[in-house]
Design a protein around this motif. Structure first.
Motif, short mmCIF file in Angstrom:
data_model
loop_
_atom_site.label_atom_id
_atom_site.label_comp_id
_atom_site.label_asym_id
_atom_site.label_seq_id
_atom_site.Cartn_x
_atom_site.Cartn_y
_atom_site.Cartn_z
N VAL A 1 0.87 -1.17 0.00
CA VAL A 1 0.00 0.00 0.00
C VAL A 1 0.91 1.22 0.00
O VAL A 1 1.78 1.34 0.85
N ARG A 2 0.74 2.07 -1.00
CA ARG A 2 1.58 3.25 -1.11
C ARG A 2 0.72 4.50 -1.10
O ARG A 2 -0.33 4.51 -1.74
N SER A 3 1.21 5.53 -0.42
CA SER A 3 0.50 6.81 -0.45
C SER A 3 0.80 7.50 -1.77
O SER A 3 1.92 7.40 -2.28
N ARG A 4 -0.20 8.19 -2.30
CA ARG A 4 0.00 8.92 -3.55
C ARG A 4 0.28 10.38 -3.25
O ARG A 4 -0.29 10.93 -2.32
N GLU A 5 1.10 10.99 -4.07
CA GLU A 5 1.31 12.43 -3.95
C GLU A 5 -0.02 13.12 -4.18
O GLU A 5 -0.75 12.78 -5.10
N GLY A 6 -0.29 14.12 -3.36
CA GLY A 6 -1.54 14.85 -3.54
C GLY A 6 -2.72 14.15 -2.92
O GLY A 6 -3.86 14.53 -3.14
N GLY A 7 -2.47 13.10 -2.14
CA GLY A 7 -3.56 12.43 -1.43
C GLY A 7 -3.99 11.14 -2.11
O GLY A 7 -3.73 10.92 -3.28
N GLY A 8 -4.61 10.29 -1.35
CA GLY A 8 -5.04 9.00 -1.88
C GLY A 8 -3.97 7.94 -1.70
O GLY A 8 -2.91 8.18 -1.13
N LYS A 9 -4.28 6.78 -2.18
CA LYS A 9 -3.35 5.65 -2.04
C LYS A 9 -3.48 4.72 -3.23
O LYS A 9 -4.42 4.81 -4.02
#
Length: 139
Positions: free
Chosen positions: A123-131
């Motif tokens: 599970v990775r966090s996305r830049e700018g929010g979300g995953k």
């Protein structure tokens, strides 16, 4: 529902890699799209890999729709060794292990099952929010 396919050939490894994107509103749409994608692969993946992947897609998309506001993006990549699905959504909350709700109201079964079915889950966090949840199944 729109999806587009991007076919890239990597000359160094001779793997054909297909990226497939769709924005499913329902798990059933995602399953149909993935099943169609898997049928085109050569050599075909093993039957149990296909089964596991379809279950994974159902669970991941259901989770994203249930917990992240109804829209997710699904990407599938395949090479000679593995099939990999990425489901991204707008919620930055990572999946949690919860005590399963045996009455069926809140779920809790999906995440342990996902980890059991997949060869690897990240599970990775996305830049700018979300995953993004990345699940890999051996082909």
């Amino acid at each position: 529902m729109h999806h587009h396919q991007v076919l890239t050939k990597d000359s160094t490894s001779r793997d054909s890699r297909v990226e497939f994107v769709c924005k499913p509103q329902r798990a059933a749409e995602a399953r149909d799209a993935i099943a169609a994608f898997l049928e085109q692969l050569d050599p075909p993946p093993r039957a149990d890999a296909v089964q596991n992947l379809l279950l994974l897609v159902s669970e991941l998309v259901t989770n994203a729709i249930r917990h992240a506001g109804g829209v997710c993006a699904l990407r599938l990549a395949a090479d000679r060794r593995v099939l990999q699905i990425r489901v991204s959504d707008h919620s930055s909350a990572h999946p949690q292990d919860r005590t399963p709700d045996l009455t069926g109201r809140t779920g809790g079964f999906g995440w342990p099952m996902i980890r059991r079915l997949a060869h690897d889950v990240q599970v990775r966090s996305r830049e700018g929010g979300g995953k993004v949840v990345v699940a890999t199944v051996a082909r």
